[in-house]
Design a protein around this motif. Structure first.
Motif, PDB file in Angstrom:
ATOM      1  N   ASN A 100      74.515  35.275  -0.035  1.00 35.29           N
ATOM      2  CA  ASN A 100      74.905  35.734  -1.427  1.00 35.29           C
ATOM      3  C   ASN A 100      73.329  36.254  -2.006  1.00 35.29           C
ATOM      4  O   ASN A 100      72.345  35.886  -1.640  1.00 35.29           O
ATOM      5  CB  ASN A 100      75.478  34.577  -2.044  1.00 35.29           C
ATOM      6  N   ILE A 101      73.629  37.213  -2.947  1.00 36.73           N
ATOM      7  CA  ILE A 101      72.492  37.533  -3.854  1.00 36.73           C
ATOM      8  C   ILE A 101      72.815  37.624  -5.393  1.00 36.73           C
ATOM      9  O   ILE A 101      74.049  37.658  -5.555  1.00 36.73           O
ATOM     10  CB  ILE A 101      72.082  38.947  -3.433  1.00 36.73           C
ATOM     11  N   ASP A 102      71.776  37.295  -6.134  1.00 36.47           N
ATOM     12  CA  ASP A 102      72.075  37.425  -7.529  1.00 36.47           C
ATOM     13  C   ASP A 102      71.143  38.401  -8.124  1.00 36.47           C
ATOM     14  O   ASP A 102      69.963  38.169  -7.920  1.00 36.47           O
ATOM     15  CB  ASP A 102      71.906  35.932  -8.213  1.00 36.47           C
ATOM     16  N   VAL A 103      71.574  39.355  -8.686  1.00 36.77           N
ATOM     17  CA  VAL A 103      70.584  40.580  -9.021  1.00 36.77           C
ATOM     18  C   VAL A 103      70.855  41.044 -10.510  1.00 36.77           C
ATOM     19  O   VAL A 103      71.959  40.515 -11.336  1.00 36.77           O
ATOM     20  CB  VAL A 103      70.704  41.951  -8.173  1.00 36.77           C
ATOM     21  N   GLN A 154      87.518  32.915   6.229  1.00 39.81           N
ATOM     22  CA  GLN A 154      86.080  33.173   6.910  1.00 39.81           C
ATOM     23  C   GLN A 154      85.992  34.368   7.606  1.00 39.81           C
ATOM     24  O   GLN A 154      87.118  34.579   8.502  1.00 39.81           O
ATOM     25  CB  GLN A 154      85.570  31.985   7.575  1.00 39.81           C
ATOM     26  N   THR A 155      84.897  34.941   7.370  1.00 39.84           N
ATOM     27  CA  THR A 155      84.498  36.089   8.477  1.00 39.84           C
ATOM     28  C   THR A 155      83.129  35.925   9.075  1.00 39.84           C
ATOM     29  O   THR A 155      82.510  34.989   8.468  1.00 39.84           O
ATOM     30  CB  THR A 155      84.552  37.323   7.712  1.00 39.84           C
ATOM     31  N   SER A 156      82.775  36.598  10.061  1.00 41.82           N
ATOM     32  CA  SER A 156      81.539  36.255  10.659  1.00 41.82           C
ATOM     33  C   SER A 156      80.464  36.389   9.707  1.00 41.82           C
ATOM     34  O   SER A 156      79.322  35.573   9.585  1.00 41.82           O
ATOM     35  CB  SER A 156      81.342  36.958  11.898  1.00 41.82           C
ATOM     36  N   ASN A 157      80.572  37.634   8.797  1.00 47.26           N
ATOM     37  CA  ASN A 157      79.279  37.927   8.158  1.00 47.26           C
ATOM     38  C   ASN A 157      79.915  38.228   6.711  1.00 47.26           C
ATOM     39  O   ASN A 157      80.912  39.055   6.699  1.00 47.26           O
ATOM     40  CB  ASN A 157      78.376  38.913   8.879  1.00 47.26           C
ATOM     41  N   SER A 158      79.363  37.873   5.821  1.00 49.73           N
ATOM     42  CA  SER A 158      79.859  38.316   4.359  1.00 49.73           C
ATOM     43  C   SER A 158      78.716  38.198   3.173  1.00 49.73           C
ATOM     44  O   SER A 158      77.847  37.731   3.571  1.00 49.73           O
ATOM     45  CB  SER A 158      81.037  37.337   4.076  1.00 49.73           C
ATOM     46  N   LEU A 159      78.979  39.190   2.194  1.00 46.57           N
ATOM     47  CA  LEU A 159      77.955  38.902   1.080  1.00 46.57           C
ATOM     48  C   LEU A 159      78.622  38.854  -0.270  1.00 46.57           C
ATOM     49  O   LEU A 159      79.412  39.840  -0.792  1.00 46.57           O
ATOM     50  CB  LEU A 159      77.083  40.455   1.208  1.00 46.57           C
ATOM     51  N   LEU A 160      78.312  37.926  -0.938  1.00 47.81           N
ATOM     52  CA  LEU A 160      78.425  37.742  -2.162  1.00 47.81           C
ATOM     53  C   LEU A 160      77.608  38.084  -3.313  1.00 47.81           C
ATOM     54  O   LEU A 160      76.471  37.583  -3.229  1.00 47.81           O
ATOM     55  CB  LEU A 160      79.141  36.140  -2.789  1.00 47.81           C
TER      56      LEU A 160
END
Length: 597
Positions: A590-593, A509-515
């Motif tokens: 997370n985002i789905d593009v 785990q890290t404080s902020n992440s983006l999948l």
């Protein structure tokens, strides 16, 4: 006795001898075939007789009940807890001739089409007459059997208006098609007499109680069918003060219509892994614990050198590393070293397959120049198949032409990646999108939300799942993990009757992440997409995996309101370059593009 007499006796014996042993066997076989056939026929006759006996008994108890009903007054024809109400039991057990039967009576009002149906009824009365079905079921030799009789009962005088309303239940599948044979349980304990009855939907997926349904609220409806999901109404209570759907109400002279959807159950298997990660084996020559064999060499002062001393160094020597056999090996990467080769000295390195009983030199086909020895660090071993070469050794061959000088090797390392490694007993929550109400704080109450855990093998099979869109989440802080990849991405839709598998790959785990998940215009996931995440002070480019995702770990928080939201540039040959703006990151995001082709 004379000789002649003896000869005559012998001849007579041969002429009149009995059946041979072969004849006996053939005759026995024929008799066996005949008796087996007779026994089989006899058994069939007994089975048919028992079936006929059971059926005759069933018809008798059905006819007995129907004759009893025929002798009742019209207004008395009804069932306990049924619509219309009466004193006839809906279900009862009956024993006859040693056979146990279940006898069921269903009484319903019928809206005859002759004078118009429902709202088109010429006199506005939809409870034209009563239809009674008496059914007997039993089990014989593991097989369920049923017989029934149906009769219509009309009032002696003209139809009259009864207090009550009409209740119509529609049962559909996920696509809106009617479901025949679904069981609709209707219960209401707040009216007198109480209602508790079960009715099966017809070919149109309907259950209709035309007129005469007692007026009242709190009609609890539960729709079931074997192998299907369940749909129902819900109580209004402290945990669900605003249920949807709530219990139904029947209003005097009005029609209450409600529709429920059920469909074939599916299943889902969840597997949890540590995401593929890079590791390395190394030896800094603090001792000989990581050397499997050596000759004419020694470890001194953190270096591997030739044996002897200044003026008496051995002309050559060697050392083989310990065998490196990574568990869950995914790919080899490279071999590197740090050495010192004064003039008149040299060190050559070779790589060996150590998966057998003896180390075997890896051919030049896979590592060019390996047979003669390599001198330039690092060595690329990413092309080695892990199935062919699951274990490696590296060897150093030291030499000098000056006994006063020795080459030295201060460290070497083998880099590789491992995974996915099953992550055992991992706790997670799985939630569907369907809701059954809103709590007092305005938050949705979900029909399916369960705290689950994978087993000692890092897997969990979840059966009897309704079609829905499911999302898996974890307590990141408590577990110390983030979901670094999900194949396929969450949320994931489960169709009726389908079994799906979801593999989750976890990273520290890290404080902020983006999948980030990237799809084409049809929704298919795209691998090999270059994804550049950037803003002032941040510029990271990564490539999507075979599951069409890439994970940016350890990044700073970003938001539109603070003016530090992120941008992503997406590019892949054959597709339109795409920029996504104003991406907010806070915690595990997370985002789905999608990109166009």
């Amino acid at each position: 006795m004379s000789k002649n007499a003896m000869n005559i006796s012998s001849s007579s014996f041969k002429k009149h001898a009995g059946l041979s042993f072969v004849d006996v066997i053939i005759a026995s076989a024929l008799l066996l075939i005949v008796f087996v056939g007779i026994a089989g026929s006899f058994k069939t006759i007994l089975v048919l007789a028992s079936h006929n006996k059971a059926k005759i008994g069933a018809l008798a108890i059905v006819d007995e009940r129907m004759e009893f009903i025929r002798n009742l007054s019209y207004n008395s024809i009804g069932t306990l807890g049924g619509i219309p109400a009466g004193s006839i039991p809906q279900n009862e057990s009956v024993s006859l001739n040693g056979i146990n039967y279940n006898r069921r009576v269903l009484v319903q009002y019928v809206d005859a089409p002759e004078d118009g149906s429902a709202g088109s009824d010429v006199n506005g009365l939809t409870n034209d007459y009563k239809r009674v079905k008496v059914e007997a079921t039993w089990t014989i030799r593991g097989s369920a059997k049923t017989v029934f009789l149906v009769s219509n009962f009309a009032p002696k005088s003209i139809e009259t208006n009864l207090n009550g309303g009409t209740l119509i239940i529609n049962v559909l599948d996920a696509l809106g098609a009617p479901i025949m044979g679904a069981n609709v349980h209707i219960e209401n304990n707040t009216i007198n007499p109480t209602v508790s009855t079960d009715v099966s939907t017809d070919i149109d997926g309907k259950v209709i109680f035309p007129g005469g349904t007692p007026v009242g609220s709190d009609y609890e409806i539960t729709v079931t069918k074997t192998g299907y999901s369940t749909a129902k109404t819900y109580d209004s209570d402290a945990s669900n003060p605003n249920p949807n759907p709530g219990h139904l109400s029947v209003v005097e002279g009005q029609t209450t219509v409600s529709t429920f959807q059920i469909d074939i159950l599916g299943s889902k298997t969840v597997k949890t892994y540590e995401q593929i990660k890079s590791l390395k084996w190394e030896d800094k020559f603090d001792d000989t614990s990581n050397i499997s064999s050596f000759a004419s060499t020694t470890v001194s002062g953190g270096d591997l050198i030739l044996s002897g001393g200044a003026g008496s160094y051995e002309p050559d020597g060697y050392a083989y590393s310990a065998t490196v056999t990574p568990v869950y090996l995914y790919a080899w990467d490279e071999i590197s070293w740090t050495d010192n080769k004064p003039p008149s000295t040299n060190i050559r390195y070779k790589v060996y397959d150590a998966s057998g009983s003896q180390a075997v030199l890896i051919p030049n086909t896979y590592i060019p120049g390996n047979s003669s020895g390599l001198t330039t660090s690092p060595i690329d071993i990413s092309g080695l198949a892990t199935t062919t070469y699951p274990a490696l050794q590296v060897a150093a061959f030291l030499s000098t032409s000056d006994p006063s000088t020795t080459p030295s090797l201060s460290e070497w390392e083998i880099k590789y990646s491992v995974g996915p490694i099953p992550l055992l007993n991992l706790a997670f929550n799985m939630r569907g999108d369907k809701t059954i109400g809103i709590d007092g704080g305005g938050a949705s109450i979900y029909k399916y939300s369960q705290n689950l855990q994978t087993d000692a093998a890092g897997s969990l099979s979840i059966g009897s799942l309704e079609w829905d869109t499911y999302t898996i989440t974890i307590d990141n802080a408590a577990l110390g993990y983030d979901i670094g990849e999900s194949c396929e991405p969450q949320p994931l839709s489960l169709l009726p009757g389908v079994s799906v598998a979801t593999s989750l790959y976890f990273v520290p785990q890290t404080s902020n992440s983006l999948l980030v998940a990237v799809r084409d215009s049809s929704g298919a996931l795209l691998s090999g997409v270059s994804a550049r995440l950037y803003r002032i002070g941040v510029d990271i480019t990564q490539t999507t995996s075979s599951c069409g995702q890439t994970f940016f770990a350890g990044i700073s928080q970003g938001s539109i309101s603070n003016g530090n939201a992120y941008f992503i540039d997406l590019s892949l040959a054959g597709y339109t370059n795409t920029t996504i703006i104003d991406i907010e990151v806070s915690g595990a995001s997370n985002i789905d593009v999608a990109i166009d082709d």
